[in-house]
Design an enzyme around this catalytic site. Structure first.
Site, PDB file in Angstrom:
ATOM      1  N   ALA A  56      15.524  -9.331  18.349  1.00 41.32           N
ATOM      2  CA  ALA A  56      16.701 -10.072  18.812  1.00 41.32           C
ATOM      3  C   ALA A  56      18.033  -9.528  18.304  1.00 41.32           C
ATOM      4  CB  ALA A  56      16.562 -11.540  18.418  1.00 41.32           C
ATOM      5  N   ALA A  57      18.012  -8.782  17.204  1.00 37.19           N
ATOM      6  CA  ALA A  57      19.277  -8.265  16.659  1.00 37.19           C
ATOM      7  C   ALA A  57      19.636  -6.897  17.221  1.00 37.19           C
ATOM      8  CB  ALA A  57      19.195  -8.184  15.135  1.00 37.19           C
ATOM      9  N   GLY A  58      18.762  -6.347  18.041  1.00 42.06           N
ATOM     10  CA  GLY A  58      19.002  -5.004  18.574  1.00 42.06           C
ATOM     11  C   GLY A  58      19.995  -5.005  19.727  1.00 42.06           C
ATOM     12  N   ARG A  59      20.278  -3.799  20.217  1.00 37.54           N
ATOM     13  CA  ARG A  59      21.222  -3.668  21.338  1.00 37.54           C
ATOM     14  C   ARG A  59      20.757  -4.496  22.532  1.00 37.54           C
ATOM     15  NH1 ARG A  59      21.319   1.350  18.799  1.00 37.54           N
ATOM     16  NH2 ARG A  59      19.230   1.781  19.589  1.00 37.54           N
ATOM     17  N   MET A  60      19.491  -4.382  22.882  1.00 34.34           N
ATOM     18  CA  MET A  60      18.961  -5.131  24.024  1.00 34.34           C
ATOM     19  C   MET A  60      18.727  -6.591  23.683  1.00 34.34           C
ATOM     20  SD  MET A  60      18.908  -3.503  26.788  1.00 34.34           S
ATOM     21  CE  MET A  60      18.231  -4.972  27.525  1.00 34.34           C
ATOM     22  N   ALA A 142       9.114  -4.547  26.929  1.00 32.74           N
ATOM     23  CA  ALA A 142      10.042  -3.535  27.435  1.00 32.74           C
ATOM     24  C   ALA A 142      10.135  -2.316  26.527  1.00 32.74           C
ATOM     25  CB  ALA A 142      11.436  -4.150  27.590  1.00 32.74           C
ATOM     26  N   THR A 144       9.614   1.077  24.714  1.00 32.83           N
ATOM     27  CA  THR A 144       9.041   2.351  25.164  1.00 32.83           C
ATOM     28  C   THR A 144       8.561   3.154  23.954  1.00 32.83           C
ATOM     29  OG1 THR A 144      11.235   3.349  25.114  1.00 32.83           O
ATOM     30  CG2 THR A 144      10.480   2.464  27.226  1.00 32.83           C
ATOM     31  N   HIS A 202      20.645   9.432  27.814  1.00 35.32           N
ATOM     32  CA  HIS A 202      20.728   8.182  27.062  1.00 35.32           C
ATOM     33  C   HIS A 202      21.653   8.350  25.862  1.00 35.32           C
ATOM     34  CE1 HIS A 202      17.129   6.980  29.355  1.00 35.32           C
ATOM     35  NE2 HIS A 202      17.474   5.739  29.050  1.00 35.32           N
ATOM     36  N   LYS A 206      19.006   6.548  20.782  1.00 38.05           N
ATOM     37  CA  LYS A 206      17.651   6.374  21.330  1.00 38.05           C
ATOM     38  C   LYS A 206      16.632   7.154  20.507  1.00 38.05           C
ATOM     39  CE  LYS A 206      14.956   6.356  25.603  1.00 38.05           C
ATOM     40  NZ  LYS A 206      14.288   5.098  25.223  1.00 38.05           N
ATOM     41  N   THR A 213      11.084   5.523  31.148  1.00 36.87           N
ATOM     42  CA  THR A 213      11.377   5.485  32.588  1.00 36.87           C
ATOM     43  C   THR A 213      11.148   6.857  33.219  1.00 36.87           C
ATOM     44  OG1 THR A 213      13.018   3.783  32.149  1.00 36.87           O
ATOM     45  CG2 THR A 213      13.161   4.911  34.281  1.00 36.87           C
TER      46      THR A 213
HETATM   47  N1  LIG Z   1      12.222  -1.646  29.634  1.00 40.59           N
HETATM   48  C1  LIG Z   1      13.555  -1.618  29.674  1.00 40.59           C
HETATM   49  O1  LIG Z   1      14.191  -2.004  30.677  1.00 40.59           O
HETATM   50  C2  LIG Z   1      14.311  -1.123  28.492  1.00 40.59           C
HETATM   51  C3  LIG Z   1      13.640  -0.735  27.377  1.00 40.59           C
HETATM   52  N2  LIG Z   1      14.328  -0.387  26.260  1.00 40.59           N
HETATM   53  C4  LIG Z   1      13.533  -0.105  25.093  1.00 40.59           C
HETATM   54  O2  LIG Z   1      13.627  -1.231  24.232  1.00 40.59           O
HETATM   55  C5  LIG Z   1      13.512  -0.803  22.873  1.00 40.59           C
HETATM   56  C6  LIG Z   1      14.682  -1.362  22.076  1.00 40.59           C
HETATM   57  O3  LIG Z   1      15.883  -0.766  22.508  1.00 40.59           O
HETATM   58  P1  LIG Z   1      17.259  -1.098  21.753  1.00 40.59           P
HETATM   59  O4  LIG Z   1      17.545  -2.548  21.809  1.00 40.59           O
HETATM   60  O5  LIG Z   1      18.261  -0.140  22.267  1.00 40.59           O
HETATM   61  O6  LIG Z   1      16.879  -0.694  20.247  1.00 40.59           O
HETATM   62  P2  LIG Z   1      17.448  -1.266  18.871  1.00 40.59           P
HETATM   63  O7  LIG Z   1      17.035  -0.302  17.821  1.00 40.59           O
HETATM   64  O8  LIG Z   1      18.896  -1.587  19.014  1.00 40.59           O
HETATM   65  O9  LIG Z   1      16.678  -2.658  18.693  1.00 40.59           O
HETATM   66  C7  LIG Z   1      15.360  -2.770  18.225  1.00 40.59           C
HETATM   67  C8  LIG Z   1      15.280  -4.021  17.393  1.00 40.59           C
HETATM   68  O10 LIG Z   1      13.928  -4.253  17.027  1.00 40.59           O
HETATM   69  C9  LIG Z   1      13.949  -4.736  15.698  1.00 40.59           C
HETATM   70  N3  LIG Z   1      12.666  -4.633  15.011  1.00 40.59           N
HETATM   71  C10 LIG Z   1      12.183  -3.600  14.275  1.00 40.59           C
HETATM   72  N4  LIG Z   1      11.000  -3.915  13.744  1.00 40.59           N
HETATM   73  C11 LIG Z   1      10.723  -5.189  14.134  1.00 40.59           C
HETATM   74  C12 LIG Z   1       9.645  -6.067  13.887  1.00 40.59           C
HETATM   75  N5  LIG Z   1       8.617  -5.720  13.111  1.00 40.59           N
HETATM   76  N6  LIG Z   1       9.695  -7.296  14.461  1.00 40.59           N
HETATM   77  C13 LIG Z   1      10.723  -7.667  15.233  1.00 40.59           C
HETATM   78  N7  LIG Z   1      11.797  -6.874  15.492  1.00 40.59           N
HETATM   79  C14 LIG Z   1      11.778  -5.640  14.959  1.00 40.59           C
HETATM   80  C15 LIG Z   1      15.014  -3.880  15.029  1.00 40.59           C
HETATM   81  O11 LIG Z   1      15.429  -4.454  13.780  1.00 40.59           O
HETATM   82  C16 LIG Z   1      16.088  -3.901  16.083  1.00 40.59           C
HETATM   83  O12 LIG Z   1      16.963  -4.993  15.933  1.00 40.59           O
HETATM   84  C17 LIG Z   1      13.415   0.720  22.929  1.00 40.59           C
HETATM   85  O13 LIG Z   1      12.059   1.092  22.894  1.00 40.59           O
HETATM   86  C18 LIG Z   1      14.010   1.071  24.285  1.00 40.59           C
HETATM   87  O14 LIG Z   1      13.551   2.288  24.788  1.00 40.59           O
HETATM   88  C19 LIG Z   1      15.686  -0.399  26.208  1.00 40.59           C
HETATM   89  C20 LIG Z   1      16.403  -0.753  27.303  1.00 40.59           C
HETATM   90  C21 LIG Z   1      15.778  -1.123  28.553  1.00 40.59           C
HETATM   91  O1  LIG Z   2      16.468   3.178  24.952  1.00 40.84           O
HETATM   92  C1  LIG Z   2      17.136   2.828  25.948  1.00 40.84           C
HETATM   93  O2  LIG Z   2      18.333   2.558  25.897  1.00 40.84           O
HETATM   94  C2  LIG Z   2      16.433   2.717  27.241  1.00 40.84           C
HETATM   95  N1  LIG Z   2      15.151   2.903  27.257  1.00 40.84           N
HETATM   96  C3  LIG Z   2      14.284   2.739  28.354  1.00 40.84           C
HETATM   97  C4  LIG Z   2      13.446   3.963  28.577  1.00 40.84           C
HETATM   98  O3  LIG Z   2      13.065   4.642  27.604  1.00 40.84           O
HETATM   99  O4  LIG Z   2      13.093   4.245  29.722  1.00 40.84           O
HETATM  100  C5  LIG Z   2      14.951   2.198  29.570  1.00 40.84           C
HETATM  101  C6  LIG Z   2      16.402   2.476  29.721  1.00 40.84           C
HETATM  102  O5  LIG Z   2      16.557   3.724  30.326  1.00 40.84           O
HETATM  103  C7  LIG Z   2      17.192   2.343  28.446  1.00 40.84           C
END
Ligand SMILES: NC(=O)C1=CN([C@@H]2O[C@H](COP(=O)(O)OP(=O)(O)OC[C@H]3O[C@@H](n4cnc5c(N)ncnc54)[C@H](O)[C@@H]3O)[C@@H](O)[C@H]2O)C=CC1
Ligand SMILES: O=C(O)C1=N[C@H](C(=O)O)C[C@H](O)C1
Length: 311
Positions: A56-60, A142, A144, A202, A206, A213
Site C-alpha cells: 500500500a505504500a508503494g507507487r501503485m 499485479a 511482475t 519504464h 523498476k 507486460t
Molecule cells: N499489473 C500492472 O498493471 C502493474 C504492475 N506493476 C507491478 O507492481 C509491482 C509494484 O510496483 P510499484 O508500486 O511501482 O513498486 P514499489 O516498489 O513502489 O511498491 C512496492 C511496495 O511493496 C511493498 N512491500 C515489500 N515487501 C512487502 C511485503 N512483504 N508485504 C507487503 N508489502 C511489501 C514495498 O514496501 C513497497 O511499498 C511491480 O512488480 C510492478 O512491476 C506496476 C504497475 C502496473
Molecule cells: O513497474 C512498473 O511500473 C510497471 N510494471 C508492469 C510490468 O512489468 O509490465 C506494468 C506496467 O508497465 C508498469
C-alpha cells in the site's frame, strides 16, 4: 455483451476498433489529483466491497488507495506493508494524498477483506497467496517478476480462491495485446518475412526487466506464430543476421516513465509500430479496481484482464 461490444480474438480488426471506441467513450479520464472511480465496467454489486491493498505504500499501492477510497462501492479496510517498513502506523489515506481513512499501514493480515489488490514485490508474494487462502479472500495480483515456482503456487491457489493475474491492468494495454495478435496473424506469412521486436520503457526505479507486460506481449504473439519461436533479450557483439523465428526484447529505463510498450512489425519495404503508453499510473490502478469488483462474484479460478474486460 453483444457481438459489437465484445469481439473475440478471431474477429476482424474492424470489430475491435468499433469496440475500442464504444468502450473508451464509457471510460473515465482519471488524473492523479482528482481521483474518480472507474466506470468502464458494469457491476451488479449490492453491497460494499472491502478492499485490502498489499504494497500500500508503494507507487501503485498509493494510487489504488486513492482511487478505491473515492469509490462509493468500495471500502479500504487494510493497507498491508512489510513488517520492517518505516511507514507502518501512518494512515494510508494521508500517505496517498486523500482524506484520512483511519486505515494505518500494517503488516498484519486483515480478517475482513473481500478482495486483496496486490502491487508489491516478488519477495512478498508467497505470504500474500498463503494469507489469501487462509482467509478465503479473492486476489487481484499485479506484481511482475515472479519466479516459476511462484507462478505454480499461484496456479494451485486458483483451485481454492478466485484470482485475477495480469502483468498490466490497463485497458489500453490489453486492447493493444489483442490488436498485435491480429496483426501477427495477418502478417506472419508475408513474403520477405516478418521481424517482431518489443521495446519497453519504464521509470528508473523498476526492479524487473523486461517488463511482465513485454513478456506477455511476446507470449501472445508467439501463440500466433510457428512452434519454435525464440525469445531473444537484447543484442550485442557479432550476432550474425537476424533469424526469422525470433521475438526481440529491449528494456529501456528512463526517468519517471510510468510504462510504455512499442511492438515493431518489420518487413522488407515497410513496418508497423504499435505504441501504448501510460501518462500516469491510474490506468493500472483503475483496472485493478475494476478487476476486484468483477472478481468478487466469481468462483475459484484463474482469470486475467481479458476475462474482466470481456475481450
Ligand atoms: N499489473 C500492472 O498493471 C502493474 C504492475 N506493476 C507491478 O507492481 C509491482 C509494484 O510496483 P510499484 O508500486 O511501482 O513498486 P514499489 O516498489 O513502489 O511498491 C512496492 C511496495 O511493496 C511493498 N512491500 C515489500 N515487501 C512487502 C511485503 N512483504 N508485504 C507487503 N508489502 C511489501 C514495498 O514496501 C513497497 O511499498 C511491480 O512488480 C510492478 O512491476 C506496476 C504497475 C502496473
Ligand atoms: O513497474 C512498473 O511500473 C510497471 N510494471 C508492469 C510490468 O512489468 O509490465 C506494468 C506496467 O508497465 C508498469
Amino acid at each position: 455483451m453483444d457481438e459489437v461490444t465484445s469481439p473475440r480474438s478471431e474477429e476482424p480488426v474492424q470489430g475491435l476498433v468499433t469496440w475500442i471506441f464504444s468502450t473508451l467513450s464509457r471510460s473515465t479520464c482519471v488524473t492523479p489529483t482528482t481521483p474518480v472511480a472507474p466506470t468502464y465496467l458494469k457491476n451488479n454489486m449490492s453491497e460494499i466491497l472491502n478492499i485490502a491493498v498489499h504494497g500500500a505504500a508503494g507507487r501503485m499501492g498509493r494510487r489504488v488507495v486513492a482511487l478505491a477510497s473515492a469509490d462509493p462501492l468500495l471500502k479500504v479496510v487494510a493497507a498491508i506493508e512489510n513488517d520492517d517498513n518505516a511507514l507502518l502506523g501512518q494512515d494510508a489515506g494521508d500517505l496517498s494524498g486523500v482524506e484520512t481513512l483511519d486505515v494505518p499501514l500494517s503488516s498484519q493480515w486483515p480478517t475482513d477483506a473481500d478482495v486483496v489488490i496486490d502491487f508489491s514485490l516478488p519477495t512478498a508474494i508467497d505470504r500474500c497467496i498463503e494469507q489469501c487462502i487462509a482467509h478465503d479472500t479473492a486476489l487481484v495480483i499485479a506484481t511482475t517478476g515472479m519466479t516459476d515456482a511462484q507462478v505454480d503456487k499461484l496456479q494451485q491457489a486458483a483451485k481454492i480462491i478466485p484470482i485475477v493475474w495480469a502483468p498490466s491492468m490497463s485497458l489500453a494495454v490489453n486492447l493493444t495485446m489483442k490488436v498485435t495478435q491480429q496483426i501477427t496473424e495477418k502478417l506472419r506469412d508475408v513474403p520477405g518475412g516478418l521481424d517482431i521486436e518489443i521495446i519497453e520503457r519504464h521509470h528508473r526505479y523498476k526492479a524487473d526487466a523486461p517488463s511482465g507486460t513485454a513478456l506477455k506481449f511476446g507470449d501472445l504473439i508467439a501463440d500466433k506464430l510457428d512452434d519454435g519461436t525464440r525469445h531473444v533479450h537484447g543484442r550485442e557483439g557479432h550476432t550474425g543476421q537476424r533469424q526469422r523465428n525470433e521475438i526481440g526484447y529491449h528494456a529501456v529505463r528512463v526517468g519517471d516513465n510510468p510504462g510504455e510498450h512499442t511492438i515493431v512489425f518489420g518487413m522488407l519495404g515497410e513496418r508497423i509500430e504499435i505504441n501504448v503508453a501510460a501518462s500516469n499510473r491510474d490506468c493500472y490502478a483503475s483496472g485493478a479496481i475494476a478487476a476486484a469488483k468483477w472478481l468478487a462474484e466469481k468462483p475459484a479460478g484463474m482469470y486475467d484482464m481479458f476475462d474482466v474486460l470481456e475481450m
